[in-house]
Each structure stands twice: as structure tokens, then as C-alpha cells.
Write a protein that holds these residues in place. Structure first.
Motif, PDB file in Angstrom:
ATOM      1  N   VAL A 204     -13.159 -25.782   3.171  1.00 14.96           N
ATOM      2  CA  VAL A 204     -11.887 -25.251   2.676  1.00 14.96           C
ATOM      3  C   VAL A 204     -11.600 -25.920   1.340  1.00 14.96           C
ATOM      4  O   VAL A 204     -11.897 -27.100   1.146  1.00 14.96           O
ATOM      5  CB  VAL A 204     -10.722 -25.499   3.662  1.00 14.96           C
ATOM      6  CG1 VAL A 204     -10.961 -24.789   4.970  1.00 14.96           C
ATOM      7  CG2 VAL A 204     -10.506 -26.983   3.899  1.00 14.96           C
ATOM      8  N   PRO A 205     -11.035 -25.183   0.389  1.00 15.25           N
ATOM      9  CA  PRO A 205     -10.764 -25.778  -0.922  1.00 15.25           C
ATOM     10  C   PRO A 205      -9.534 -26.687  -0.879  1.00 15.25           C
ATOM     11  O   PRO A 205      -8.597 -26.458  -0.111  1.00 15.25           O
ATOM     12  CB  PRO A 205     -10.508 -24.557  -1.808  1.00 15.25           C
ATOM     13  CG  PRO A 205     -10.006 -23.510  -0.859  1.00 15.25           C
ATOM     14  CD  PRO A 205     -10.705 -23.750   0.449  1.00 15.25           C
ATOM     15  N   VAL A 206      -9.569 -27.719  -1.711  1.00 14.22           N
ATOM     16  CA  VAL A 206      -8.399 -28.570  -1.934  1.00 14.22           C
ATOM     17  C   VAL A 206      -7.842 -28.154  -3.284  1.00 14.22           C
ATOM     18  O   VAL A 206      -8.451 -28.421  -4.328  1.00 14.22           O
ATOM     19  CB  VAL A 206      -8.776 -30.063  -1.933  1.00 14.22           C
ATOM     20  CG1 VAL A 206      -7.548 -30.923  -2.208  1.00 14.22           C
ATOM     21  CG2 VAL A 206      -9.411 -30.444  -0.602  1.00 14.22           C
ATOM     22  N   GLN A 207      -6.705 -27.492  -3.270  1.00 17.37           N
ATOM     23  CA  GLN A 207      -6.197 -26.938  -4.518  1.00 17.37           C
ATOM     24  C   GLN A 207      -4.674 -26.791  -4.450  1.00 17.37           C
ATOM     25  O   GLN A 207      -4.084 -26.739  -3.380  1.00 17.37           O
ATOM     26  CB  GLN A 207      -6.824 -25.576  -4.802  1.00 17.37           C
ATOM     27  CG  GLN A 207      -6.594 -24.546  -3.703  1.00 17.37           C
ATOM     28  CD  GLN A 207      -7.416 -23.298  -3.901  1.00 17.37           C
ATOM     29  OE1 GLN A 207      -8.309 -23.251  -4.739  1.00 17.37           O
ATOM     30  NE2 GLN A 207      -7.114 -22.267  -3.130  1.00 17.37           N
ATOM     31  N   ALA A 208      -4.053 -26.749  -5.623  1.00 19.03           N
ATOM     32  CA  ALA A 208      -2.614 -26.530  -5.752  1.00 19.03           C
ATOM     33  C   ALA A 208      -2.316 -26.174  -7.198  1.00 19.03           C
ATOM     34  O   ALA A 208      -2.996 -26.636  -8.122  1.00 19.03           O
ATOM     35  CB  ALA A 208      -1.821 -27.771  -5.339  1.00 19.03           C
ATOM     36  N   ARG A 209      -1.317 -25.334  -7.389  1.00 17.67           N
ATOM     37  CA  ARG A 209      -0.885 -24.915  -8.723  1.00 17.67           C
ATOM     38  C   ARG A 209      -2.036 -24.359  -9.558  1.00 17.67           C
ATOM     39  O   ARG A 209      -2.146 -24.605 -10.755  1.00 17.67           O
ATOM     40  CB  ARG A 209      -0.231 -26.080  -9.463  1.00 17.67           C
ATOM     41  CG  ARG A 209       1.041 -26.586  -8.791  1.00 17.67           C
ATOM     42  CD  ARG A 209       1.654 -27.740  -9.549  1.00 17.67           C
ATOM     43  NE  ARG A 209       2.858 -28.214  -8.865  1.00 17.67           N
ATOM     44  CZ  ARG A 209       3.546 -29.292  -9.250  1.00 17.67           C
ATOM     45  NH1 ARG A 209       3.151 -29.983 -10.306  1.00 17.67           N
ATOM     46  NH2 ARG A 209       4.618 -29.660  -8.584  1.00 17.67           N
ATOM     47  N   GLY A 210      -2.921 -23.639  -8.898  1.00 12.16           N
ATOM     48  CA  GLY A 210      -4.019 -22.998  -9.606  1.00 12.16           C
ATOM     49  C   GLY A 210      -5.162 -23.913  -9.974  1.00 12.16           C
ATOM     50  O   GLY A 210      -6.105 -23.483 -10.654  1.00 12.16           O
ATOM     51  N   VAL A 211      -5.132 -25.181  -9.534  1.00  7.08           N
ATOM     52  CA  VAL A 211      -6.197 -26.134  -9.857  1.00  7.08           C
ATOM     53  C   VAL A 211      -6.953 -26.473  -8.583  1.00  7.08           C
ATOM     54  O   VAL A 211      -6.346 -26.817  -7.565  1.00  7.08           O
ATOM     55  CB  VAL A 211      -5.623 -27.419 -10.488  1.00  7.08           C
ATOM     56  CG1 VAL A 211      -6.750 -28.417 -10.773  1.00  7.08           C
ATOM     57  CG2 VAL A 211      -4.859 -27.093 -11.762  1.00  7.08           C
ATOM     58  N   ARG A 212      -8.276 -26.368  -8.635  1.00  9.31           N
ATOM     59  CA  ARG A 212      -9.097 -26.750  -7.488  1.00  9.31           C
ATOM     60  C   ARG A 212      -9.716 -28.116  -7.766  1.00  9.31           C
ATOM     61  O   ARG A 212     -10.448 -28.297  -8.721  1.00  9.31           O
ATOM     62  CB  ARG A 212     -10.202 -25.721  -7.234  1.00  9.31           C
ATOM     63  CG  ARG A 212     -11.118 -26.100  -6.074  1.00  9.31           C
ATOM     64  CD  ARG A 212     -12.060 -24.964  -5.708  1.00  9.31           C
ATOM     65  NE  ARG A 212     -11.289 -23.829  -5.187  1.00  9.31           N
ATOM     66  CZ  ARG A 212     -11.818 -22.650  -4.895  1.00  9.31           C
ATOM     67  NH1 ARG A 212     -13.113 -22.446  -5.084  1.00  9.31           N
ATOM     68  NH2 ARG A 212     -11.060 -21.667  -4.437  1.00  9.31           N
ATOM     69  N   TRP A 213      -9.404 -29.082  -6.901  1.00  7.18           N
ATOM     70  CA  TRP A 213      -9.897 -30.443  -7.095  1.00  7.18           C
ATOM     71  C   TRP A 213     -11.172 -30.723  -6.310  1.00  7.18           C
ATOM     72  O   TRP A 213     -11.856 -31.699  -6.589  1.00  7.18           O
ATOM     73  CB  TRP A 213      -8.825 -31.436  -6.673  1.00  7.18           C
ATOM     74  CG  TRP A 213      -7.680 -31.486  -7.643  1.00  7.18           C
ATOM     75  CD1 TRP A 213      -7.723 -31.940  -8.929  1.00  7.18           C
ATOM     76  CD2 TRP A 213      -6.352 -31.059  -7.410  1.00  7.18           C
ATOM     77  NE1 TRP A 213      -6.485 -31.820  -9.507  1.00  7.18           N
ATOM     78  CE2 TRP A 213      -5.605 -31.287  -8.600  1.00  7.18           C
ATOM     79  CE3 TRP A 213      -5.682 -30.523  -6.311  1.00  7.18           C
ATOM     80  CZ2 TRP A 213      -4.260 -30.998  -8.710  1.00  7.18           C
ATOM     81  CZ3 TRP A 213      -4.334 -30.227  -6.422  1.00  7.18           C
ATOM     82  CH2 TRP A 213      -3.642 -30.456  -7.611  1.00  7.18           C
ATOM     83  N   GLY A 214     -11.459 -29.916  -5.314  1.00  4.86           N
ATOM     84  CA  GLY A 214     -12.672 -30.168  -4.545  1.00  4.86           C
ATOM     85  C   GLY A 214     -12.691 -29.374  -3.258  1.00  4.86           C
ATOM     86  O   GLY A 214     -11.970 -28.373  -3.103  1.00  4.86           O
ATOM     87  N   TRP A 215     -13.517 -29.861  -2.322  1.00  2.47           N
ATOM     88  CA  TRP A 215     -13.705 -29.170  -1.046  1.00  2.47           C
ATOM     89  C   TRP A 215     -13.651 -30.183   0.086  1.00  2.47           C
ATOM     90  O   TRP A 215     -14.161 -31.292  -0.032  1.00  2.47           O
ATOM     91  CB  TRP A 215     -15.061 -28.463  -1.000  1.00  2.47           C
ATOM     92  CG  TRP A 215     -15.228 -27.376  -2.006  1.00  2.47           C
ATOM     93  CD1 TRP A 215     -15.668 -27.496  -3.290  1.00  2.47           C
ATOM     94  CD2 TRP A 215     -14.937 -25.994  -1.810  1.00  2.47           C
ATOM     95  NE1 TRP A 215     -15.671 -26.272  -3.912  1.00  2.47           N
ATOM     96  CE2 TRP A 215     -15.229 -25.326  -3.023  1.00  2.47           C
ATOM     97  CE3 TRP A 215     -14.468 -25.245  -0.729  1.00  2.47           C
ATOM     98  CZ2 TRP A 215     -15.064 -23.960  -3.174  1.00  2.47           C
ATOM     99  CZ3 TRP A 215     -14.301 -23.885  -0.879  1.00  2.47           C
ATOM    100  CH2 TRP A 215     -14.609 -23.253  -2.093  1.00  2.47           C
ATOM    101  N   LEU A 216     -13.054 -29.761   1.191  1.00  2.00           N
ATOM    102  CA  LEU A 216     -13.105 -30.505   2.442  1.00  2.00           C
ATOM    103  C   LEU A 216     -14.147 -29.824   3.314  1.00  2.00           C
ATOM    104  O   LEU A 216     -14.057 -28.616   3.557  1.00  2.00           O
ATOM    105  CB  LEU A 216     -11.730 -30.501   3.117  1.00  2.00           C
ATOM    106  CG  LEU A 216     -11.521 -31.444   4.299  1.00  2.00           C
ATOM    107  CD1 LEU A 216     -11.729 -32.893   3.874  1.00  2.00           C
ATOM    108  CD2 LEU A 216     -10.130 -31.249   4.884  1.00  2.00           C
ATOM    109  N   VAL A 217     -15.143 -30.583   3.759  1.00  2.00           N
ATOM    110  CA  VAL A 217     -16.302 -30.000   4.439  1.00  2.00           C
ATOM    111  C   VAL A 217     -16.462 -30.656   5.812  1.00  2.00           C
ATOM    112  O   VAL A 217     -16.429 -31.885   5.929  1.00  2.00           O
ATOM    113  CB  VAL A 217     -17.590 -30.219   3.618  1.00  2.00           C
ATOM    114  CG1 VAL A 217     -18.770 -29.492   4.262  1.00  2.00           C
ATOM    115  CG2 VAL A 217     -17.394 -29.748   2.173  1.00  2.00           C
ATOM    116  N   ALA A 218     -16.623 -29.842   6.842  1.00  2.00           N
ATOM    117  CA  ALA A 218     -16.774 -30.344   8.210  1.00  2.00           C
ATOM    118  C   ALA A 218     -18.109 -29.914   8.790  1.00  2.00           C
ATOM    119  O   ALA A 218     -18.557 -28.784   8.578  1.00  2.00           O
ATOM    120  CB  ALA A 218     -15.633 -29.840   9.099  1.00  2.00           C
ATOM    121  N   GLY A 219     -18.739 -30.830   9.534  1.00  2.00           N
ATOM    122  CA  GLY A 219     -19.971 -30.511  10.242  1.00  2.00           C
ATOM    123  C   GLY A 219     -19.680 -29.850  11.580  1.00  2.00           C
ATOM    124  O   GLY A 219     -18.536 -29.536  11.917  1.00  2.00           O
TER     125      GLY A 219
END
Length: 493
Positions: A204-219
């Protein structure tokens, strides 16, 4: 949502003595409702997600028609078929079994008669209970991650809570694929970290106000009452709030600091776990020669790392007290003094020996830290290399050899006891002597003692050790003992 397997475990179904004819992964299909019908045209009445209960009384008998019936049910997305055997259908036709197996549709036969209404009520009751539990769990997680956001919890704490909630490995990566934080739980880090961009993971993306800072990834992990996607989205929202409050740079600081701390603190069970994290930060220990580099500077580590990259040097670094500790590797060629000074910005630098694995980097960085601690405040060369100091190299190579520690204790024990009992400075005087073996005037000055007092101290040292301090071999042995002692002191602090 219940699974077909959950429905089969209900007492109302167990009373029918169920036999699974097509199972495996088909039993994991979600059940959102139960539909009872013997009609061969039932597919047009279904929306998907239903578990069909039937006696098959109105089903056709021709194999082709039975296969077509199963195909229709599969097309509308039913969860599975439960057939109660009886006089009309004493056994499930082979055509139905084969069609369900081919389409991956769960198929169960009931050998005993059951009340379909009792099964329906039990399933509906279980669905309502599951939905209530999901709502409770969503609220609990919402409260948890909201509290973490309000407290300003760092990213690694949020990632750890997501992993615990999912009971699965979870990591946070920035858009460049660098791992910011990871909680691997019971899985080795090297296994929990897939190659950058690899699929087959919940992201799932980590983002707010139109800016994507990265991804949260689960196994891989078990199902969650609130849904895995919901858990990850709540965690990603908390991480986004953290980025808004602290800025994206906080992630880089965290990623580098945690790795340096884990390496120097030996907080890893497998070398490959540290190597996997290093590779995600752009430094592959096995791809070339790496070094530990220590700079005595007030400059922010991220500025030094940016300057290193501009000079063609891969760097991972963090502040430790008054120093900045880096793991560095030149993209091509060797780390010359000129390159090191470009990275350091002109401040004094200590470069550890070259290494091509994690344990080598561990030893290189510790050796650089130890030499930096002894040379702090000196006016020597701007770049000190552990490799240019033979005894330093030897101590680094024998880093975990118990015999080296025994040599140090045997040689220095009389001086250690004297300094402890009398609050003396004999160890410092001896260190000054071995640092300036051919110039006792310089050694006295380094000790901040007058020449006469310095010579008196040397006489006491010689008497306590029963040694000739003018003998080169004796001085070398004492120098080695001091290096080993100071290395152990550095490790304990």
C-alpha cells in the motif's frame, strides 16, 4: 467473511458427516451467504460468494449438462457446493467432481440428512459475529495508529505494530527501494526482504497531499478479522502523518542509524540479514571492497552521504556521539586520500581496512573507531588508515581471539591494579611512550608531564612489570596489549 472451511467446521454441518471431494485452496474461498436450491437454473439467481446447499433433486443426469451447470456456478462466483446425498443422488456424479476440480470450486458431500435451515441460521449467525469482530478490530487498530500518530512515533515503531497485527513480516521502503524499517518477526530478514520491485506481496502506498513517500509492504500471513488491507492502510496513514510532521529526511536518518547501530552492536544473528539491508541502501558487501570510515565532525550525516555520492562513493552513515560513522565503498578503483577528503569535507578522517563481507565491515569500522578515539585532537595526517599501522591490523584480524585478551591482561594487570588502587596514570604514560617510542620528550609532552616526572613514572612502570622499556620487543608487546585493551573498552561502551 467466513471461508468454506469455517462453514464445514460448524456443528450444524458436521452432523451431516461431510466428505470433502474437492478441497485444498478451494476451501479458503470466502462465504458471504448461503443459498438453498435444487434447481438446475439456480446460477441466474446468484451474485457470487454464496455457498450452495442442494440435494441435486432437479439436476440433469447427462455428464455434459452437469459440467455446464458447474461452469455456470463457477462463472457467477459461488464459493462452493454442498450436496446432501439421498435416494435421488446416492453419490456425487463423477462429471461434477471433475468439473469442480478443474475449476477450483469446493465440493462437499453430506452422507447424513441435515436441516438446511439450521445450516443457514448457523452460517448467518457466524457471519454476523465475524462482522462484529471485524468492526471491533478496526476500531482498536484505528485507536492504536491514531495514538501512535499523535505521539509522533517513529516509522520503525509503526512498522512493528503493523507486523504484529498481521502476524507477518512487514517493511517500509522509499520510492528508490531503500528499506527504511523492517519487522521480520520469526523470519530471517534476508527472506523477509524480496528483491526491489518483486511482486506477490501486499503493498500500500504511503502518501498524503499528492506526495508519495514510499510503500508499506507485507509478506505472507494469516487472514485478519479487519482485513489485511485495512491494517496496512491504517499503518500507512500513520506513517504519512509522520512524514508530514518530520519530513521525508527523517526516514533516511532512521534507516542509516538503525543499520549502523545493529552492525556495531552485533545485533544480528545472520550476516546475510545485515547484507540484505545494506544492499537495499545501495551498498553490497560482496560487490567490492568496503571500509569503515570515521569522521570527527559536527556536520549532518546526510550532507556527508550526499557529498560521498557526488564523489562516486556509496555510503551509509550515522552519527555516534561526536563522530559520524560511515560504511563506504568506491564505485570503481580505490579510496584514495583525495577521495576520502572530498567525502569528509576536509575534517580528520580514519579509514578502516578493506572488507568484502559483513564481518569484515564490522571489524573495519570498529578498528577505525578505536584509532579515531586514540588520535582525537592530534595534529597528524588528515587521513589515517588502520591498514598503515601493522599492530592495528593485527588487533583487527584477531578481533575475537581470546588469546589476545589474555595477553593484554597478563602484560598490563600490575599497571591496571596500580591505577585503580592509587588513581594513577601509568597506563596513560605507557600509551604516550609507545606512541612516541623514539622521542621521550614528545611522549612527556603528550602526557602533559614534565620530563622528570615522566621519567619517574617510567621507572615505576618498569619495576611493576619487571620489564626493560628500552627493549624494542617489549615495547611492541606492550603496545599490542594496550591496543587490545582499548579495543575491548570501546566494545563495552
Amino acid at each position: 467473511m467466513l471461508r468454506v472451511a469455517d462453514v464445514l467446521a460448524l456443528p450444524a454441518v458436521q452432523r451431516g458427516v461431510p466428505t470433502v471431494l474437492v478441497g485444498g485452496r478451494a476451501l479458503d474461498a470466502g462465504v458471504r451467504w448461503v443459498h438453498v436450491s435444487d434447481s438446475a437454473a439456480v446460477a441466474r439467481l446468484l451474485d457470487g460468494g454464496e455457498l450452495l446447499l442442494t440435494t441435486g433433486a432437479a439436476w440433469p443426469t447427462a455428464p455434459a449438462q452437469l459440467r455446464a451447470l458447474v461452469a455456470e456456478l463457477t462463472a457467477v462466483g459461488v464459493s462452493g457446493i454442498v450436496i446432501e446425498l439421498g435416494a435421488r443422488m446416492p453419490r456425487v456424479p463423477e462429471a461434477v467432481v471433475q468439473a469442480c476440480a478443474s475449476s477450483g470450486l469446493a465440493l462437499v458431500a453430506l452422507a447424513a440428512e441435515v436441516k438446511f435451515v439450521a445450516v443457514t441460521e448457523a452460517v448467518h449467525r457466524a457471519l454476523i459475529e465475524a462482522q462484529t469482530e471485524a468492526l471491533r478490530e478496526r476500531q482498536r487498530l484505528h485507536d492504536l495508529f491514531t495514538a501512535l500518530s499523535l505521539r509522533g512515533a517513529p516509522a520503525d515503531v509503526v512498522v512493528a505494530e503493523v507486523a504484529r497485527a498481521l502476524d507477518a513480516p512487514v517493511h517500509l521502503e522509499n520510492p528508490a527501494g531503500e528499506v527504511v524499517a523492517i519487522e521480520a518477526l520469526r523470519v530471517p530478514v534476508s527472506e523477509a526482504l524480496p528483491p526491489p520491485g518483486a511482486g506477490d506481496r501486499d503493498r500500500v502506498p504511503v502518501q498524503a497531499r499528492g506526495v508519495r513517500w514510499g510503500w508499506l509492504v507485507a509478506g505472507d500471513g494469516p487472514a485478519h478479522p479487519a482485513g489485511r488491507a485495512t491494517v496496512m492502510e491504517l499503518g500507512a496513514t500513520a506513517l504519512a502523518f509522520g512524514c508530514l510532521a518530520d519530513g521525508e529526511g527523517a526516514w533516511t536518518v532512521l534507516a542509516h542509524r538503525s543499520l549502523i547501530d545493529d552492525l556495531l552492536g552485533a545485533r544480528f544473528a545472520r550476516e546475510e540479514d545485515i547484507a540484505a539491508r545494506l544492499r537495499r541502501l545501495g551498498l553490497d558487501p560482496a560487490a567490492g571492497i568496503g571500509h569503515g570510515l570515521v569522521l570527527h565532525t559536527d556536520e549532518a550525516p546526510d550532507r556527508i552521504i550526499a557529498r560521498a555520492r557526488a564523489a562516486g562513493v556509496v555510503a551509509v552513515g550515522s552519527r555516534r556521539g561526536a563522530d559520524v560513522v560511515l560504511l563506504v565503498a568506491a564505485g570503481a578503483g580505490a579510496l584514495t586520500d583525495a577521495i576520502v577528503q572530498r567525502v569528509s569535507g576536509g575534517v580528520p578522517a580514519v579509514l578502516g581496512p578493506g572488507a568484502d563481507d559483513v564481518l569484515g565491515l564490522f571489524a573495519s569500522t570498529r578498528a577505525a573507531l578505536e584509532l579515531a578515539g586514540r588520535s582525537s585532537g592530534s595534529h597528524g595526517p588528515r587521513v589515517l588508515r588502520v591498514a598503515d599501522r601493522p599492530l592495528e591490523r593485527l588487533v583487527s584480524a584477531l578481533r575475537d581471539d581470546r588469546r589476545l585478551q589474555a595477553h593484554s591482561e597478563q602484560m598490563l594487570d600490575p599497571l591496571v591494579r596500580h591505577d585503580r588502587d592509587r588513581r594513577g596514570d601509568l597506563l596513560d604514560v605507557l600509551a604516550a611512550l609507545v606512541a612516541h617510542p623514539g622521542n621521550r620528550s614528545a611522549a612527556a609532552a603528550a602526557s602533559h608531564l614534565s620530563r622528570s616526572v615522566f621519567y619517574q613514572r617510567l621507572a615505576v612502570i618498569g619495576d611493576l612489570l619487571g620489564a626493560d622499556l628500552d627493549d624494542g620487543e617489549t615495547l611492541a608487546a606492550l603496545h599490542l596489549a594496550l591496543l587490545a585493551r582499548r579495543r575491548d573498552e570501546t566494545r563495552t561502551t
